[in-house]
Design a protein around this motif. Structure first.
Motif, PDB file in Angstrom:
ATOM      1  N   GLN A  25      -4.911  -9.973  22.933  1.00  0.00           N
ATOM      2  CA  GLN A  25      -5.290  -9.637  24.305  1.00  0.00           C
ATOM      3  C   GLN A  25      -5.682  -8.172  24.462  1.00  0.00           C
ATOM      4  OE1 GLN A  25      -2.922 -11.297  27.701  1.00  0.00           O
ATOM      5  NE2 GLN A  25      -1.550 -11.997  26.074  1.00  0.00           N
ATOM      6  N   PHE A  26      -4.927  -7.276  23.804  1.00  0.00           N
ATOM      7  CA  PHE A  26      -5.066  -5.857  24.094  1.00  0.00           C
ATOM      8  C   PHE A  26      -5.446  -5.015  22.880  1.00  0.00           C
ATOM      9  CE2 PHE A  26      -1.749  -7.711  26.819  1.00  0.00           C
ATOM     10  CZ  PHE A  26      -2.335  -7.546  28.060  1.00  0.00           C
ATOM     11  N   GLY A  27      -5.330  -5.580  21.700  1.00  0.00           N
ATOM     12  CA  GLY A  27      -5.542  -4.809  20.478  1.00  0.00           C
ATOM     13  C   GLY A  27      -4.286  -4.038  20.120  1.00  0.00           C
ATOM     14  N   GLY A  28      -3.822  -4.214  18.905  1.00  0.00           N
ATOM     15  CA  GLY A  28      -2.614  -3.541  18.448  1.00  0.00           C
ATOM     16  C   GLY A  28      -2.933  -2.440  17.445  1.00  0.00           C
ATOM     17  N   VAL A  29      -1.951  -1.550  17.240  1.00  0.00           N
ATOM     18  CA  VAL A  29      -2.097  -0.422  16.321  1.00  0.00           C
ATOM     19  C   VAL A  29      -0.746  -0.168  15.663  1.00  0.00           C
ATOM     20  CG1 VAL A  29      -2.327   2.086  16.206  1.00  0.00           C
ATOM     21  CG2 VAL A  29      -3.974   0.777  17.507  1.00  0.00           C
ATOM     22  N   THR A  30      -0.757   0.047  14.349  1.00  0.00           N
ATOM     23  CA  THR A  30       0.453   0.534  13.684  1.00  0.00           C
ATOM     24  C   THR A  30       0.092   1.665  12.738  1.00  0.00           C
ATOM     25  OG1 THR A  30       0.290  -1.031  11.820  1.00  0.00           O
ATOM     26  CG2 THR A  30       1.618  -1.707  13.725  1.00  0.00           C
ATOM     27  N   LEU A  31       1.032   2.590  12.573  1.00  0.00           N
ATOM     28  CA  LEU A  31       0.953   3.573  11.510  1.00  0.00           C
ATOM     29  C   LEU A  31       2.252   3.448  10.728  1.00  0.00           C
ATOM     30  CD1 LEU A  31      -0.498   7.157  11.725  1.00  0.00           C
ATOM     31  CD2 LEU A  31       1.229   6.519  10.056  1.00  0.00           C
ATOM     32  N   SER A  32       2.141   3.164   9.450  1.00  0.00           N
ATOM     33  CA  SER A  32       3.326   2.870   8.650  1.00  0.00           C
ATOM     34  C   SER A  32       3.071   3.245   7.205  1.00  0.00           C
ATOM     35  CB  SER A  32       3.684   1.389   8.764  1.00  0.00           C
ATOM     36  OG  SER A  32       2.610   0.594   8.286  1.00  0.00           O
ATOM     37  N   MET A  33       4.091   3.064   6.372  1.00  0.00           N
ATOM     38  CA  MET A  33       3.957   3.458   4.970  1.00  0.00           C
ATOM     39  C   MET A  33       4.680   2.467   4.076  1.00  0.00           C
ATOM     40  SD  MET A  33       6.541   6.715   4.999  1.00  0.00           S
ATOM     41  CE  MET A  33       8.284   6.512   5.423  1.00  0.00           C
ATOM     42  N   ALA A  34       4.120   2.280   2.903  1.00  0.00           N
ATOM     43  CA  ALA A  34       4.801   1.522   1.863  1.00  0.00           C
ATOM     44  C   ALA A  34       5.792   2.439   1.158  1.00  0.00           C
ATOM     45  CB  ALA A  34       3.791   0.971   0.868  1.00  0.00           C
ATOM     46  N   ILE A  35       6.867   1.855   0.626  1.00  0.00           N
ATOM     47  CA  ILE A  35       7.878   2.643  -0.078  1.00  0.00           C
ATOM     48  C   ILE A  35       8.070   2.092  -1.488  1.00  0.00           C
ATOM     49  CG2 ILE A  35       9.033   3.316   2.055  1.00  0.00           C
ATOM     50  CD1 ILE A  35      11.207   1.215   1.426  1.00  0.00           C
ATOM     51  N   ASP A  36       8.682   2.893  -2.341  1.00  0.00           N
ATOM     52  CA  ASP A  36       8.821   2.534  -3.753  1.00  0.00           C
ATOM     53  C   ASP A  36       9.990   1.583  -4.008  1.00  0.00           C
ATOM     54  OD1 ASP A  36      10.823   4.396  -3.253  1.00  0.00           O
ATOM     55  OD2 ASP A  36      10.487   5.522  -5.117  1.00  0.00           O
ATOM     56  N   LYS A  37      10.149   0.615  -3.136  1.00  0.00           N
ATOM     57  CA  LYS A  37      11.057  -0.529  -3.316  1.00  0.00           C
ATOM     58  C   LYS A  37      10.181  -1.769  -3.220  1.00  0.00           C
ATOM     59  CE  LYS A  37      14.198   2.622  -3.185  1.00  0.00           C
ATOM     60  NZ  LYS A  37      14.605   3.221  -4.466  1.00  0.00           N
ATOM     61  N   HIS A  38      10.363  -2.713  -4.127  1.00  0.00           N
ATOM     62  CA  HIS A  38       9.345  -3.729  -4.322  1.00  0.00           C
ATOM     63  C   HIS A  38       9.888  -5.150  -4.347  1.00  0.00           C
ATOM     64  CE1 HIS A  38       7.583  -0.012  -6.042  1.00  0.00           C
ATOM     65  NE2 HIS A  38       6.437  -0.511  -5.623  1.00  0.00           N
ATOM     66  N   VAL A  39       8.956  -6.077  -4.174  1.00  0.00           N
ATOM     67  CA  VAL A  39       9.173  -7.502  -4.421  1.00  0.00           C
ATOM     68  C   VAL A  39       8.395  -7.864  -5.681  1.00  0.00           C
ATOM     69  CG1 VAL A  39       8.590  -9.822  -3.615  1.00  0.00           C
ATOM     70  CG2 VAL A  39       9.567  -8.158  -2.026  1.00  0.00           C
ATOM     71  N   ASP A  71       9.512 -21.939   2.924  1.00  0.00           N
ATOM     72  CA  ASP A  71       8.255 -22.026   3.655  1.00  0.00           C
ATOM     73  C   ASP A  71       7.138 -21.224   2.997  1.00  0.00           C
ATOM     74  OD1 ASP A  71       9.403 -23.638   5.597  1.00  0.00           O
ATOM     75  OD2 ASP A  71       9.906 -21.958   6.901  1.00  0.00           O
ATOM     76  N   LEU A  72       7.438 -19.997   2.574  1.00  0.00           N
ATOM     77  CA  LEU A  72       6.401 -19.133   2.032  1.00  0.00           C
ATOM     78  C   LEU A  72       5.847 -19.686   0.725  1.00  0.00           C
ATOM     79  CD1 LEU A  72       7.941 -15.606   2.691  1.00  0.00           C
ATOM     80  CD2 LEU A  72       6.110 -16.724   3.972  1.00  0.00           C
ATOM     81  N   ILE A  73       6.712 -20.166  -0.145  1.00  0.00           N
ATOM     82  CA  ILE A  73       6.252 -20.717  -1.420  1.00  0.00           C
ATOM     83  C   ILE A  73       5.427 -21.977  -1.183  1.00  0.00           C
ATOM     84  CG2 ILE A  73       6.971 -21.731  -3.617  1.00  0.00           C
ATOM     85  CD1 ILE A  73       9.445 -19.924  -3.517  1.00  0.00           C
ATOM     86  N   ARG A  74       5.930 -22.860  -0.348  1.00  0.00           N
ATOM     87  CA  ARG A  74       5.213 -24.118  -0.088  1.00  0.00           C
ATOM     88  C   ARG A  74       3.831 -23.853   0.498  1.00  0.00           C
ATOM     89  NH1 ARG A  74       8.440 -25.806   3.373  1.00  0.00           N
ATOM     90  NH2 ARG A  74       7.170 -25.295   5.203  1.00  0.00           N
ATOM     91  N   ALA A 106       5.833  -8.991   2.161  1.00  0.00           N
ATOM     92  CA  ALA A 106       5.641  -8.602   0.762  1.00  0.00           C
ATOM     93  C   ALA A 106       5.735  -9.808  -0.163  1.00  0.00           C
ATOM     94  CB  ALA A 106       6.675  -7.547   0.372  1.00  0.00           C
ATOM     95  N   VAL A 107       6.696 -10.692   0.113  1.00  0.00           N
ATOM     96  CA  VAL A 107       6.829 -11.906  -0.705  1.00  0.00           C
ATOM     97  C   VAL A 107       5.573 -12.758  -0.597  1.00  0.00           C
ATOM     98  CG1 VAL A 107       8.071 -14.100  -0.929  1.00  0.00           C
ATOM     99  CG2 VAL A 107       9.348 -11.972  -0.687  1.00  0.00           C
TER     100      VAL A 107
END
Length: 322
Positions: A25-39, A71-74, A106-107
Motif C-alpha cells: 500500500q505505502f512502500g516499505g524501507v529497511t536499512l540492515s546488515m548481515a552478520i558473520d553468523k550463518h546458516v 514448511d521451508l524444506i517442503r 536465511a534457511v
C-alpha cells in the motif's frame, strides 16, 4: 554434495514496513546488515529412496515430499522442482533459531541455493531472495516480511525498498573509517527469549490500521538513517536505532513485555540505545554505544545475558560443491 552458507542479519531501521500489507500500500524501507553468523545447508542424493532431513533438533525420514513437516524444506523442494528426487539434507546454524535474527529467511535462501546448485543451476542472489520471499510471504502467508530473505541473500549493509512491484536493494557505500567506527559502537548480547514471529506479525497485519501512524514514522527513520550512516553521525545512528525499538513497542503485536521495557530503559540510562531485533520479543539485544559506553553496558548486561562477538558480514549466500 552441495554446501551453502547464508548469513543471519541485524535490522537497524525501517523493520516491519516490509510486511506485505504495508509495503504493497505505502512502500516499505529497511536499512540492515548481515552478520558473520550463518546458516549452513548440506544436501546430496539419498541412496535409499527416502527424504532424510535433519534440522534443529528434528529428524524426518519420509518417502514423499508431501509428508515433510518442515514448511521451508517442503516448499523449497516444490519451487526448485526436486519433489521426485530423494535427498539427504542437513541444516545447521551458528545461533539458535526463533531468535529474531532472520533465521527462517536465511534457511529458505540457503535451501533454494543448495537445491538449485544440486541440479547444476546457478541463480543470482536477487533471484534467490525473490523466490525465498515468495515462499515466506505468499506461500506460508507471512512467516516473515520481505526483508529477511533479502538481506540474508545479499549480505553486507543494504538499504532495501519494497513495493507491490518487487524488492529493490541498494548497496550502502561507507568509508572504511565510518564502517570501523560504526562496528565498534555495536555490542550484541544473547538473552534467551525465543519465540515465533508469525503470531506477532499476524496480529500486526490484522490490526494494521491501529499501527499505521507509527509504521509511517518507522519508514521515515529508515529513510533518514541512510544519509546519517554514510555521514558517520554515530550519535544520530544510535538515536535512530533506539527510536526503531520505541516505535516497534507501540505496535499491535507481541513486541514488548516487562523484560524488553526494562532492558531498553536501563541501556538508555547509560546514554546508549538498545534494539531487540525481529518481529517479536527477540532472544538477542543489539546495543549502539555512540560515546564509549561499551564497558558500562557490558557491566549492566552481565547478569542474564551473554555477549556474542560479531562483525558485519560482507558476503551474501554462496554455494560450493564438495
Amino acid at each position: 554434495m552441495i554446501v551453502t552458507k547464508t548469513p543471519l542479519r541485524l535490522p537497524l531501521a525501517g523493520g516491519l514496513t516490509d510486511i506485505k500489507s504495508y509495503a504493497h500500500q505505502f512502500g516499505g524501507v529497511t536499512l540492515s546488515m548481515a552478520i558473520d553468523k550463518h546458516v549452513y545447508v548440506i544436501i546430496k542424493a539419498s541412496m535409499d529412496g527416502f527424504f532424510d532431513l535433519r534440522y534443529s533438533d528434528a529428524h524426518e525420514k519420509v518417502v514423499t515430499h508431501a509428508d515433510i513437516k518442515n514448511d521451508l524444506i517442503r516448499e523449497a523442494l516444490k519451487v526448485t522442482g526436486l519433489v521426485d528426487q530423494p535427498l539427504q539434507l542437513v541444516v545447521m546454524t551458528d545461533l539458535a533459531g526463533e531468535s529474531g535474527l532472520g533465521t527462517s529467511g536465511a534457511v529458505c535462501v540457503g535451501l533454494l541455493n543448495a537445491m538449485y546448485r544440486f541440479q547444476g543451476i546457478e541463480k543470482t542472489q536477487q533471484e534467490l531472495l525473490e523466490k525465498a520471499a515468495h515462499i515466506e510471504v505468499e506461500v506460508l502467508e507471512g512467516a516473515s516480511g520481505y526483508h529477511d530473505p533479502a538481506i540474508c541473500a545479499l549480505g553486507d549493509i543494504r538499504y532495501i525498498e519494497y513495493d507491490k512491484h518487487g524488492i529493490h536493494p541498494k548497496s550502502v557505500a561507507l568509508s572504511e573509517e565510518v564502517r570501523s567506527r560504526f562496528q565498534e559502537s555495536l555490542l550484541f548480547f544473547y538473552g534467551g527469549h525465543h519465540a515465533k514471529s508469525k503470531p506477532s506479525l499476524n496480529l500486526l497485519e490484522s490490526h494494521l490500521d491501529k499501527g499505521l501512524d507509527h509504521l509511517h514514522e518507522i519508514k521515515a527513520i529508515g529513510i533518514e538513517l541512510l544519509p546519517t550512516l554514510i555521514a558517520g553521525d554515530i550519535q544520530r545512528v544510535g538515536e535512530i536505532i533506539g527510536e526503531q525499538q520505541r516505535l516497534k513497542m507501540t505496535l499491535p503485536g507481541k513486541f514488548t513485555d516487562d523484560y524488553v521495557q526494562r532492558t531498553v530503559a536501563n541501556v538508555r540510562e547509560l546514554g546508549a540505545f538498545a534494539q531487540l531485533p525481529g518481529g517479536k520479543v527477540s532472544a538477542f539485544v543489539m546495543v549502539c554505544c555512540p560515546n564509549g559506553q561499551q564497558d558500562a553496558v557490558r557491566d549492566l548486561m552481565k547478569d542474564g545475558h551473554q555477549e556474542v562477538p560479531f562483525a558485519i558480514e560482507p558476503n551474501g549466500t554462496w554455494a560450493q560443491t564438495v
